[in-house]
Design a protein around this motif. Structure first.
Motif, mmCIF file in Angstrom:
data_model
loop_
_atom_site.group_PDB
_atom_site.id
_atom_site.type_symbol
_atom_site.label_atom_id
_atom_site.label_comp_id
_atom_site.label_asym_id
_atom_site.label_seq_id
_atom_site.Cartn_x
_atom_site.Cartn_y
_atom_site.Cartn_z
ATOM 1 N N GLN A 293 0.829 -1.206 0.000
ATOM 2 C CA GLN A 293 0.000 0.000 0.000
ATOM 3 C C GLN A 293 0.864 1.258 0.000
ATOM 4 O OE1 GLN A 293 -2.181 -1.533 3.413
ATOM 5 N NE2 GLN A 293 -4.087 -1.135 2.343
ATOM 6 N N ILE A 295 3.739 1.514 -1.445
ATOM 7 C CA ILE A 295 4.210 1.696 -2.823
ATOM 8 C C ILE A 295 3.075 2.204 -3.705
ATOM 9 C CG2 ILE A 295 5.150 0.497 -4.836
ATOM 10 C CD1 ILE A 295 6.492 -1.429 -2.790
ATOM 11 N N GLN A 296 1.878 1.692 -3.457
ATOM 12 C CA GLN A 296 0.735 2.142 -4.242
ATOM 13 C C GLN A 296 0.510 3.645 -4.067
ATOM 14 O OE1 GLN A 296 -3.227 0.696 -3.174
ATOM 15 N NE2 GLN A 296 -3.622 0.345 -5.346
ATOM 16 N N VAL A 299 3.128 5.466 -6.153
ATOM 17 C CA VAL A 299 2.941 5.504 -7.611
ATOM 18 C C VAL A 299 1.680 6.287 -7.974
ATOM 19 C CG1 VAL A 299 4.173 3.320 -7.967
ATOM 20 C CG2 VAL A 299 1.682 3.306 -7.834
ATOM 21 N N GLN A 300 0.776 6.452 -7.021
ATOM 22 C CA GLN A 300 -0.401 7.287 -7.293
ATOM 23 C C GLN A 300 -0.171 8.743 -6.899
ATOM 24 O OE1 GLN A 300 -3.562 5.241 -5.246
ATOM 25 N NE2 GLN A 300 -3.868 3.766 -6.923
#
Lengths: 478, 293, 284
Positions: A293, A295-296, A299-300
């Protein structure tokens, strides 16, 4: 190709096992059980559940077995690496064969070590992370590689010194051969940095906080730094790094004394929690994030940076919204409140993860195993490993033959690896991770509820963790 | 098979609670059950970038249901689980029925001790038995020189050690509630005890048997602890397969809630279908009918 | 009869004994290589885990387990009975509802836990989104750590536990002869009256059994808390089976782990003994 290139398994059975969604741990731990149970049946023969059968050759030739856990991200690439090694081995040792026992369950390797301890039989070579080595050595399965064997392998100076250093206590009595390395580093968003007028990635923790504050606006719900508070192995990564940079340790140098409640650790944890409490550069809700999460969010573009990220996060960047914006930097090395490192202290960005090959004490074909290990270090194998599964090479000849393996983003990894510090050589070190993760949890939930945390409560938690670690270290003595 | 529980007397039985109350309560139950399940479907259908972070039903695609099959060896896990769970259910129901009958109908010296030990077995957490159980299996394996660990049969036997105590316990409780007069009537008619057992008691017990069979099935289907130690690569069950997938998904970097949920749905489907098929047994009012008739 | 008890002897009784034996040894990862080195330590392991101020104390998890079990059961049993009574009535759509009600029971624990883990994600999960939509509470809540974790675990457990009671209650309801009701109705007994004086007594033996089994199931529940809360779990929601797991496979301390397991078992003897007593008096 251990399952977690970044994070070795054997001692970390629990800490690491529940990645993100937290289920795999039972299998990891449970497979370990097979070892225990077999142990009770002293002298029993090969354990059937795990295919740990040591090779007796067929047709006159000999077969050696290498136990490897499957690469979760690139199983096909891993096969190509193993094929290359097999071809080279069979050419170099005609008539003999090698069997790569690729197990799907990551813990199977560490459990096989325990099985081998109990049954005196098992694979010839274990591929295992550096943190698994003290345990393997304590069970008597991994024994030091002799000087003459090292010369057969091409000499100790063939290997990246920092990686070699973690394969033996106090950099002596090395029990394993380095295969590849991975490290912690900081991921950041160049564009977001530039937009906020920040020119470069921070190198001191003061810089880090300042940069974080430029990129954050808590009132708008914007936070510059992402965290992974619920990732089981994350707490000790951060705490180990900050504590080490402050000159502290989690376990004493001789591996005998638990030091989880020292002033350095308190200071380290306090600083970490202050990212939320005081500096407001981390969203309190990140306390329940897994690393996936974290990393998510990155990247978002919800966060502009996160420190202590592992090498495999690189694979999540291509094709993501930050494809052209992300960059890698070393973790800051200068403790908060200091302008520069004091008194000749060495900058530490990471400890070393990755994979090593340990040859079983019970191998009947030690010479062949060494022969294969020698091939494993050759540039073509190392370069293919770098390319297919993303592990930093560990033999110097590879960096000469394939300089690209330590350039660009990989320079950050290489530098961090070269300057990495070894974790304590203790069979109980694996317990540090879950103990610290449990110790900081109450403070995280307090932070989310009230915006502050109680230092006294934290001290109590760390004291408890320390007592548990003490108990574990004592049981080692028994 | 009758779907009606009680043979009704028209005019008397129809005076149940008002329909709207039934529907209100039924609807509440259905919502509580279905909302989380619907959420699971929604997330499974969401694109990977937003899966699990929004309730918005846009850009839905069944992609994950296809991706999952190639991501892990789901087909083989399902096949193994089906075989193991089905046999466990059938075997423990049959074996358990016999034992339960003895326990329910005969008084003997160690009866209460046996009953107590049944509960003791059932109440022992699997995690406690796992270590010693494995020791024993390895010893047996070494003694007979046949590889039993990793076989379907051993796993089934292991599950039966948990499902049997429960089955016997449950069935013996059920059997004691059966009126003894049916048996007495059969005895008067000259039936042997075995004939009575098969022709009269067994049909009467069928609803309870179905329940215990279902429980045994679910127990075997859901297990992860024992399967992780007692299976090998080609006998892996869905529980292990899911765990494997969870770990690899987490290691890949980004969260894969959609694929995870798709895998969860797929692993649940066989059990759900089976339940729907055999639910008629649950509903049928064999007992009441037979006592009457 | 004989074969089933023979099987249980091998797969249950003997391992149980072995577990007790291990609980008085110092068996750990370091003594695995030569198990005879482990040595007997008497009741030391028990004293360690039951010492309230000791580092290895399991009194916290024990309290959590008891509370969690009691609350879950107290909510799940009435729910299950209500559901059984409901679908024992006749109305269109009943068959469908019966099927729907089985779903939480059929879903494997690891799937249930994954769903609820997803629901309880901070901020992004369904729970927080719904609360936000309704304008209740904060923008996000930490469900999976801190004091909320206990309630997250309880909610998820109730959701998956009540159909078990429901199935058993329904089976019992169906065994209640219809004449009882018919007679009562002729006597003019009201609906509630019929429930208290016919239905409840008739299904009581099964209900006690269901209660007992539910307590046991919850107390031994491992997969659900383990997957839902991750590992290590929040202190407030750390339950005994997970603690046994931690001690076994984090600390690699099989001696203490077995001691905790035996404690776990001893606590369970309370509902078991109660049930046995009940069961016997019902028979007589």
């Amino acid at each position: 190709m251990t399952q977690h290139p970044s994070f070795p398994q054997a001692t970390e059975t629990t800490g690491n096992s529940i990645k993100g969604l937290n289920t795999p741990m039972s299998r990891r731990g449970l497979l370990k059980l097979s070892g225990l149970s077999v142990a009770a049946v002293t002298g029993s023969s090969v354990l059937a559940g795990c295919s740990t059968g040591s090779g007796s050759g067929s047709g006159g030739g000999k077969e050696i077995t290498v136990m490897i856990s499957q690469s979760p991200t690139a199983p096909e690439g891993q096969k190509r690496i193993l094929d290359l090694m097999r071809r080279k081995f069979e050419a170099a040792h005609p008539g003999n064969t090698v069997k790569f026992d690729v197990v799907q369950l990551g813990s199977a390797v560490s459990s096989a070590v325990v099985n081998t301890a109990a049954t005196k039989e098992g694979p010839d070579i274990f591929e295992i992370g550096p943190n698994g080595l003290p345990t393997g050595a304590a069970t008597g399965v991994f024994t030091p590689i002799s000087d003459s064997e090292w010369s057969d392998l091409g000499g100790k100076d063939r290997y990246l010194p920092s990686m070699l250093a973690v394969t033996g206590k106090d950099n002596t009595d090395h029990v394993a051969i380095p295969y590849y390395a991975s490290t912690m580093a900081m991921y950041y968003n160049k564009k977001m940095f530039a937009d906020a007028g920040v020119a470069a990635a921070p190198t001191t923790w003061d810089d880090f906080v300042e940069t974080g504050q430029k990129l954050s606006d808590a009132s708008q719900g914007r936070f510059g730094v992402g965290e992974a508070g619920a990732e089981p192995s994350h707490a000790w990564h951060v705490i180990w790094l900050l504590t080490t940079q402050l000159g502290g340790r989690l376990i004493s140098a001789d591996g005998r004394t638990a030091q989880l409640n020292t002033p350095e650790v308190m200071q380290a944890v306090g600083f970490w929690l202050d990212w939320i409490a005081k500096y407001k550069i981390v969203n309190p809700k990140d306390a329940t994030n897994s690393s996936a999460q974290q990393i998510q969010q990155f990247v978002q573009k919800q966060n502009a940076m996160f420190p202590c990220g592992f090498t495999q996060a690189i694979s999540s960047m291509p094709g993501s919204p930050v494809e052209n914006e992300w960059a890698l930097a070393g973790n800051p090395t200068v403790p908060y409140g200091q302008q520069q490192l004091q008194g000749g202290a060495k900058p530490v960005q990471s400890y070393l993860g990755g994979a090593t090959w340990a040859i079983s004490k019970f191998s009947k074909n030690r010479d062949l195993a060494l022969g294969l290990a020698k091939i494993m270090g050759e540039p073509d194998v190392q370069q293919l490993t770098w390319k297919e599964v993303g592990g930093l090479p560990t033999t110097n000849e590879t960096f000469t033959a394939h300089p690209e393996t330590r350039e660009g983003d990989w320079k950050v990894i290489y530098d961090a690896a070269a300057g990495a510090q070894a974790t304590p050589w203790s069979p109980s070190f694996g317990q540090v991770s879950p103990l610290l993760a449990a110790a900081v949890k109450p403070s995280f939930s307090e932070l989310a509820a009230t915006g502050t945390y109680s230092a006294d409560q934290l001290k109590v938690q760390l004291d408890t963790a320390n007592e548990k670690l003490k108990a574990a270290l004592n049981s080692e003595k028994r | 098979m009758r779907t009606d529980i009680r043979p009704s007397k028209p005019g008397v039985r129809n005076r149940g609670p008002a329909k709207w109350i039934l529907y209100l309560c039924g609807g509440a139950f259905a919502l509580v059950v279905l909302l989380p399940v619907a959420y699971m479907f929604l997330v499974a259908l969401q694109p990977i970038e937003v899966a699990g972070s929004t309730l918005a039903p846009d850009r839905l695609s069944p992609r994950s249901f296809i991706d999952v099959w190639s991501a892990i060896d789901l087909a083989s896990y399902l096949a193994n689980s089906l075989v193991i769970a089905t046999i466990t259910a059938l075997a423990s129901s049959l074996v358990g029925f016999g034992a339960a009958y003895v326990l329910a109908r005969f008084k003997f010296r160690f009866r209460n001790f046996l009953r107590l030990s049944l509960l003791a077995c059932y109440t022992t957490p699997g995690i406690v038995l796992l270590i010693p159980l494995y020791v024993i299996y390895v010893q047996i394996q070494n003694a007979v020189s046949v590889q039993i660990i990793g076989s379907h049969a051993l796993l089934i036997l292991t599950y039966m050690s948990f499902s049997l105590p429960y089955t016997i316990w449950m069935l013996s409780g059920y059997l004691t509630t059966l009126p003894a007069d049916v048996e007495e009537a059969a005895a008067i008619d000259g039936a042997t005890r075995f004939q009575t057992l098969v022709r009269i008691i067994l049909p009467l017990t069928l609803p309870a048997l179905v329940v215990t069979a279902i429980f045994s099935f679910v127990l075997a289907w859901n297990d992860v602890l024992f399967a992780s130690v007692l299976t090998k690569n080609d006998t892996r069950t869905v529980g292990i397969g899911m765990q494997l997938f969870v770990s690899t998904a987490a290691d890949g970097g980004l969260p894969q809630w959609n694929n995870l949920m798709a895998a969860g749905i797929i692993t649940a489907v066989p059990a759900v279908v089976l339940f729907i098929i055999i639910q008629r047994y649950l509903i049928s009012g064999l007992t009441a009918g037979s006592v009457k008739g | 009869m004989a074969p089933s008890f023979a099987l249980m002897t091998v797969v249950s009784y003997i391992p149980l004994l072995l577990a007790v034996v291990i609980s008085v040894t110092a068996l750990s990862i370091f003594t695995i290589g030569d198990v005879w080195q482990a040595g007997l330590v008497g009741l030391t392991n028990y004293l360690d885990v039951l010492n309230p101020s000791g580092p290895l104390s399991v009194l916290g998890p024990l309290r959590n387990s008891v509370l969690f079990t009691v609350i879950t059961t107290l909510v799940a049993v009435p729910l299950g009975v209500a559901a059984a009574v409901l679908v024992n009535q006749q109305f269109p759509g009943r068959a469908l509802l019966r099927t729907v009600m089985l779903i939480p029971f059929i879903l494997p624990d690891f799937v249930t836990a994954l769903i609820w883990r997803l629901i309880f994600q901070s901020g992004t999960g369904a729970a927080d989104q719904v609360l936000r939509f309704l304008g209740i509470g904060a923008d996000y809540n930490l469900w999976l750590i801190g004091p909320n974790a206990f309630w997250a675990l309880t909610i998820a457990s109730v959701w998956s536990a009540w159909p078990f009671v429901y199935i058993m209650a329904l089976a019992a309801l169906q065994a209640v002869p219809a004449e009882y009701y018919d007679a009562a109705e002729v006597d003019g007994a009201g609906r509630l009256r019929r429930f208290w004086s016919i239905t409840l007594p008739a299904i009581k033996p099964t209900l006690v059994l269901a209660l007992c089994l539910s307590v046991i199931n919850q107390f031994n529940s491992f997969t659900l808390p383990f997957v839902l809360l991750g590992h290590p779990p929040a202190e407030e929601a750390n339950v005994l089976p997970v603690e046994i797991y931690t001690t076994s496979f984090t600390a690699n301390d099989y001696g203490h782990a077995s001691a905790i397991a035996v404690v776990n078992l001893l606590v369970l003897l309370i509902p078991i003994a109660y049930y046995l007593k009940k069961a016997r008096s019902d028979e007589n």
